[in-house]
Write a protein that holds these residues in place. Structure first.
Motif, PDB file in Angstrom:
ATOM      1  N   LYS A  95       8.922   2.912  -8.045  1.00  0.00           N
ATOM      2  CA  LYS A  95       8.049   4.016  -8.460  1.00  0.00           C
ATOM      3  C   LYS A  95       7.317   4.663  -7.270  1.00  0.00           C
ATOM      4  O   LYS A  95       7.346   5.872  -7.083  1.00  0.00           O
ATOM      5  CB  LYS A  95       7.014   3.526  -9.487  1.00  0.00           C
ATOM      6  CG  LYS A  95       7.626   2.873 -10.707  1.00  0.00           C
ATOM      7  CD  LYS A  95       6.577   2.362 -11.674  1.00  0.00           C
ATOM      8  CE  LYS A  95       5.693   1.243 -11.153  1.00  0.00           C
ATOM      9  NZ  LYS A  95       6.379  -0.029 -10.834  1.00  0.00           N
ATOM     10  N   SER A  96       6.658   3.815  -6.464  1.00  0.00           N
ATOM     11  CA  SER A  96       5.908   4.361  -5.332  1.00  0.00           C
ATOM     12  C   SER A  96       6.836   4.995  -4.304  1.00  0.00           C
ATOM     13  O   SER A  96       6.471   5.980  -3.656  1.00  0.00           O
ATOM     14  CB  SER A  96       5.079   3.267  -4.659  1.00  0.00           C
ATOM     15  OG  SER A  96       4.116   2.775  -5.573  1.00  0.00           O
ATOM     16  N   SER A  97       8.028   4.429  -4.191  1.00  0.00           N
ATOM     17  CA  SER A  97       8.992   5.006  -3.243  1.00  0.00           C
ATOM     18  C   SER A  97       9.400   6.407  -3.691  1.00  0.00           C
ATOM     19  O   SER A  97       9.536   7.320  -2.868  1.00  0.00           O
ATOM     20  CB  SER A  97      10.223   4.113  -3.132  1.00  0.00           C
ATOM     21  OG  SER A  97       9.840   2.805  -2.779  1.00  0.00           O
TER      22      SER A  97
ATOM     23  N   LEU B 193      -0.064  10.616  -9.534  1.00  0.00           N
ATOM     24  CA  LEU B 193      -1.132   9.619  -9.539  1.00  0.00           C
ATOM     25  C   LEU B 193      -0.493   8.243  -9.618  1.00  0.00           C
ATOM     26  O   LEU B 193       0.036   7.837 -10.650  1.00  0.00           O
ATOM     27  CB  LEU B 193      -2.068   9.848 -10.737  1.00  0.00           C
ATOM     28  CG  LEU B 193      -2.669  11.260 -10.867  1.00  0.00           C
ATOM     29  CD1 LEU B 193      -3.518  11.365 -12.138  1.00  0.00           C
ATOM     30  CD2 LEU B 193      -3.498  11.618  -9.636  1.00  0.00           C
ATOM     31  N   ASP B 194      -0.530   7.532  -8.478  1.00  0.00           N
ATOM     32  CA  ASP B 194       0.153   6.236  -8.410  1.00  0.00           C
ATOM     33  C   ASP B 194      -0.826   5.114  -8.766  1.00  0.00           C
ATOM     34  O   ASP B 194      -1.673   4.736  -7.965  1.00  0.00           O
ATOM     35  CB  ASP B 194       0.739   6.036  -6.997  1.00  0.00           C
ATOM     36  CG  ASP B 194       1.747   4.886  -6.945  1.00  0.00           C
ATOM     37  OD1 ASP B 194       1.841   4.135  -7.949  1.00  0.00           O
ATOM     38  OD2 ASP B 194       2.423   4.740  -5.919  1.00  0.00           O
ATOM     39  N   GLU B 195      -0.701   4.614  -9.962  1.00  0.00           N
ATOM     40  CA  GLU B 195      -1.568   3.536 -10.479  1.00  0.00           C
ATOM     41  C   GLU B 195      -3.041   3.830 -10.227  1.00  0.00           C
ATOM     42  O   GLU B 195      -3.785   3.002  -9.722  1.00  0.00           O
ATOM     43  CB  GLU B 195      -1.156   2.184  -9.885  1.00  0.00           C
ATOM     44  CG  GLU B 195       0.284   1.853 -10.262  1.00  0.00           C
ATOM     45  CD  GLU B 195       0.637   0.385 -10.059  1.00  0.00           C
ATOM     46  OE1 GLU B 195      -0.279  -0.455 -10.084  1.00  0.00           O
ATOM     47  OE2 GLU B 195       1.837   0.098  -9.911  1.00  0.00           O
ATOM     48  N   ILE B 196      -3.447   5.016 -10.618  1.00  0.00           N
ATOM     49  CA  ILE B 196      -4.836   5.427 -10.457  1.00  0.00           C
ATOM     50  C   ILE B 196      -5.736   4.547 -11.338  1.00  0.00           C
ATOM     51  O   ILE B 196      -6.926   4.424 -11.126  1.00  0.00           O
ATOM     52  CB  ILE B 196      -4.985   6.938 -10.812  1.00  0.00           C
ATOM     53  CG1 ILE B 196      -6.266   7.522 -10.229  1.00  0.00           C
ATOM     54  CG2 ILE B 196      -4.883   7.199 -12.299  1.00  0.00           C
ATOM     55  CD1 ILE B 196      -6.189   7.853  -8.771  1.00  0.00           C
TER      56      ILE B 196
ATOM     57  N   TRP C  95      -2.453   7.966  -3.585  1.00  0.00           N
ATOM     58  CA  TRP C  95      -1.726   6.731  -3.237  1.00  0.00           C
ATOM     59  C   TRP C  95      -2.128   5.544  -4.134  1.00  0.00           C
ATOM     60  O   TRP C  95      -3.260   5.456  -4.597  1.00  0.00           O
ATOM     61  CB  TRP C  95      -2.053   6.328  -1.808  1.00  0.00           C
ATOM     62  CG  TRP C  95      -1.159   6.864  -0.734  1.00  0.00           C
ATOM     63  CD1 TRP C  95      -0.261   6.152  -0.001  1.00  0.00           C
ATOM     64  CD2 TRP C  95      -1.086   8.201  -0.231  1.00  0.00           C
ATOM     65  NE1 TRP C  95       0.364   6.977   0.916  1.00  0.00           N
ATOM     66  CE2 TRP C  95      -0.114   8.224   0.799  1.00  0.00           C
ATOM     67  CE3 TRP C  95      -1.729   9.399  -0.560  1.00  0.00           C
ATOM     68  CZ2 TRP C  95       0.206   9.376   1.508  1.00  0.00           C
ATOM     69  CZ3 TRP C  95      -1.408  10.543   0.138  1.00  0.00           C
ATOM     70  CH2 TRP C  95      -0.454  10.530   1.159  1.00  0.00           C
ATOM     71  N   GLN C  96      -1.202   4.625  -4.267  1.00  0.00           N
ATOM     72  CA  GLN C  96      -1.503   3.377  -4.990  1.00  0.00           C
ATOM     73  C   GLN C  96      -2.622   2.611  -4.272  1.00  0.00           C
ATOM     74  O   GLN C  96      -3.519   2.083  -4.910  1.00  0.00           O
ATOM     75  CB  GLN C  96      -0.230   2.524  -5.042  1.00  0.00           C
ATOM     76  CG  GLN C  96      -0.396   1.235  -5.814  1.00  0.00           C
ATOM     77  CD  GLN C  96       0.943   0.544  -6.062  1.00  0.00           C
ATOM     78  OE1 GLN C  96       2.006   1.025  -5.664  1.00  0.00           O
ATOM     79  NE2 GLN C  96       0.895  -0.587  -6.731  1.00  0.00           N
ATOM     80  N   GLU C  97      -2.559   2.579  -2.932  1.00  0.00           N
ATOM     81  CA  GLU C  97      -3.630   1.967  -2.143  1.00  0.00           C
ATOM     82  C   GLU C  97      -4.228   3.059  -1.276  1.00  0.00           C
ATOM     83  O   GLU C  97      -3.784   3.290  -0.159  1.00  0.00           O
ATOM     84  CB  GLU C  97      -3.069   0.854  -1.228  1.00  0.00           C
ATOM     85  CG  GLU C  97      -2.468  -0.338  -1.941  1.00  0.00           C
ATOM     86  CD  GLU C  97      -3.488  -1.162  -2.693  1.00  0.00           C
ATOM     87  OE1 GLU C  97      -4.686  -1.046  -2.385  1.00  0.00           O
ATOM     88  OE2 GLU C  97      -3.085  -1.916  -3.596  1.00  0.00           O
TER      89      GLU C  97
HETATM   90 MG   LIG Z   1       3.925   1.047  -6.529  1.00  0.00          MG
END
Ligand SMILES: [Mg+2]
Ligand SMILES: Nc1ncnc2c1ncn2[C@@H]1O[C@H](COP(=O)(O)OP(=O)(O)OP(=O)(O)O)[C@@H](O)[C@H]1O
Lengths: 316, 247
Positions: free
Chosen positions: B42-44, B157-160, B84-86
């Motif tokens: 997903k993040s990729s 929105l990555d795991e906001i 970003w997720q982080e």
């Molecule tokens: Mg991810």
């Protein structure tokens, strides 16, 4: 004041004001202050608790600043070390004594707006007596061109329960050559923080050597360095902490950001003479963080805009 | 209208396939969830969409324009953004400064409003630094406030939602809905509450799109389905297979 001196004074105040310094405070004598042009004192103002005197020496002056015991100076003391001529050498020997339980903030502004070839040498002896507190902030405003050699050096003795915070900033204009040499000796439960923030460009050369000797029990020290280098600038950062008494603590935190062909080194030296002395250091040298850049670019900023914001943040 | 269209997007890093021939479309105003187990890609996908990494194959279209080869900045200028997720930390930059530069506005009413929207009190946060001193959940919500101010066409929105406490979740959900009322949202999430606000969901498994469809339907079985995502036969009847395995 002679006409020439008044003119010099006005010119220095003008530059200081433009660079964001509090020139009004000096002009209106709102606190203790001293203004120097090259090797001549052109303005001095003492207050009830802060006594400033000076004497002439070869190429400069010897300044004495004494804050009387138990005195808390509300307004910052302004020292303006200016050099209007294009060339020359300026030597400032200072003896600063902060009395018992006294408290003061000294703001030292070093202004060389027309520098072509200038040498500025500071040699300080600082004593902060028991329970006293000194915040010493030194900010340099150099011209964008010219050859400047700056050699700030001091030895500070911070007595029992006293505090000493030193901030050195050189973010505007060209650094030239800079050789910082600080040594702080901390007695029982004394505290110090030495912060250095420098932006080096072109062929600037920066060497900072900062040493904290923890001589008394429970003394605490921090050396914080933030150096950003671009073009061909070079820097060498030396942080030395020496634990000589029980329950002492010191930390060195140095970040150097390098761009273009800049070069940086960091040399931490930790000398412990006591098992209960805790000395730590972290040093990071590298490019601007890629993720920080990408984060700002994902908000529509260009790479150059993003770099500027990140660098300003690190040096703020 | 398709605001974002992803066509046959693949990414291979050092000979390893991270994701393969990914296809999906996001309509205007849509909240499109991207779901799947840890490490499914997903993040990729988000990184490639934003331009942090170039795809090995395939194309990305934003409002009909091929943006596959544009820089991050140029994508952002066209209305795409990523949380970003982080989220990273910035030394010496205050929340106020951070929101000013992200929202391209110095209007304090708008900036305060953005913080209130994500449930952070402006009086407590404006002067805080966006550095290590913020907690994970606080940093996430400041990033969401920043996205809110950007008024993007598409917000990824990555795991906001991760790290945000249950009190703030409502605020975060509301903010996402508000963002989607002006643009579209690609919502990467593991939480059912967040799936509920999605209009559509795409399920990723091992770097492959398994299906796109109704979020409720997809969420029901995806945990079972993903257990067999590399085995097409067993995947046909995921629940049964899952029960067989866990027995
Ligand atoms: Mg991810
Ligand atoms: N630069 C890289 N080099 C090698 N492998 C990578 C790289 N980036 C990601 N991967 C791998 O690709 C896979 C997908 O990672 P990704 O971060 O996209 O997963 P994700 O779906 O976002 O997972 P999570 O739910 O944990 O956030 C993982 O196996 C990861 O280890």
């Amino acid at each position: 004041m002679s006409l020439d001196r008044r003119k010099e004074f006005e010119m220095l105040m003008d530059v200081l004001g433009k660079e964001g310094g509090d020139s009004e405070a000096i002009k209106e004598n709102l606190g203790a202050s001293m203004v120097l042009n090259k090797d001549e004192v052109i303005h001095v103002n003492s207050t009830k608790g802060v006594i400033i005197t000076s004497e002439k020496i070869q190429d400069g002056i010897k300044a004495h600043i004494r804050v009387v015991d138990n005195h808390k100076e509300e307004k910052p003391v302004h020292l303006c070390f200016g050099m209007l001529p294009k060339e020359g050498r300026q030597v400032i020997e200072s003896v600063i004594i902060i009395g018992k339980n006294a408290k003061v903030k000294i703001m030292s502004h070093c202004i060389f707006p027309n520098a072509v070839n200038i040498e500025h040498i500071m040699d300080g002896k600082l004593i902060i007596e028991e329970g006293g507190e000194l915040i010493y902030e030194e900010e340099h405003f150099h011209s964008d061109t010219g050859k400047i050699k700056v050699v700030p050096k001091f030895e500070a003795i911070v007595e029992k329960k006293a505090k000493f915070f030193n901030n050195f900033y050189l973010k505007k204009g060209k650094v030239g050559e800079l050789y910082i040499d600080y040594h702080v000796k901390l007695k029982e439960s004394a505290v110090t923080e030495l912060t250095t923030k420098i932006y080096g460009k072109e062929d600037d050369f920066i060497e900072t050597k900062e040493k904290i000797s923890l001589e008394g029990e429970n003394a605490r020290g921090l050396i914080l360095g933030r150096i950003v280098l671009k073009d061909r600038a070079q820097s060498k950062f030396i942080g030395i902490t020496e634990g000589l008494a029980p329950n002492t603590r010191a930390h060195v935190d140095c970040t150097e950001i390098i761009m273009d062909q800049a070069k940086a080194s960091a040399i931490p030296e930790i000398i412990s003479h006591h098992p209960s002395s805790k000395l730590t250091h972290e040093a990071a040298i590298g490019q601007i963080d890629q993720k920080q850049l990408q984060t700002l670019m994902a908000k529509g900023l260009t790479e150059d805009q993003a770099i500027e914001i990140i660098v300003n943040g690190i040096l703020s | 209208m398709n605001l974002l269209e992803v066509k046959d997007l693949s990414l291979v890093i050092d000979g390893k396939t991270i994701f393969k021939e990914v296809n999906f479309k996001i309509l205007k105003g849509e909240i499109h969830a991207l779901i799947g187990v840890n490490g499914c890609g997903k993040s990729s996908i988000a990184s490639v969409l934003m331009g942090l990494v170039s795809p090995t194959k395939g194309s990305i279209f934003l409002a009909g324009e091929d943006i596959t080869n544009l820089s991050i900045t140029d994508r952002a200028k066209r209305g795409l953004t990523l949380a970003w997720q982080e989220p990273t930390r910035f030394e010496g930059i205050s929340v106020k400064q951070y929101l000013e530069l992200s929202g391209k506005t110095k209007d304090m009413i708008q900036i305060r409003n953005a913080l209130n929207t994500v449930g952070l009190l402006p009086s407590l946060y404006l002067s805080r630094k966006v550095d290590k001193s913020l907690s994970g959940g606080e940093r996430k919500r400041i990033e969401l406030a920043s996205v809110y101010l950007l008024k993007p066409k598409i917000a990824i929105l990555d795991e906001i939602d991760s790290g945000v406490d249950y009190v703030a979740i409502e605020k975060v959900l509301e903010t996402i809905k508000t963002i989607s009322s002006k643009g579209s949202v690609l919502l990467i999430t593991h939480q059912d509450e967040f799936l509920k606000i999605a209009d559509v969901a795409t399920l990723i498994c091992n770097g492959i799109v398994l299906r796109t469809g109704n979020p409720n339907e997809i969420s029901k079985y995806y945990k079972y389905e993903c257990a067999f995502c590399d085995d097409e036969e067993r995947r046909k009847n995921p629940l049964e297979e899952f029960l067989n395995v866990t027995g």
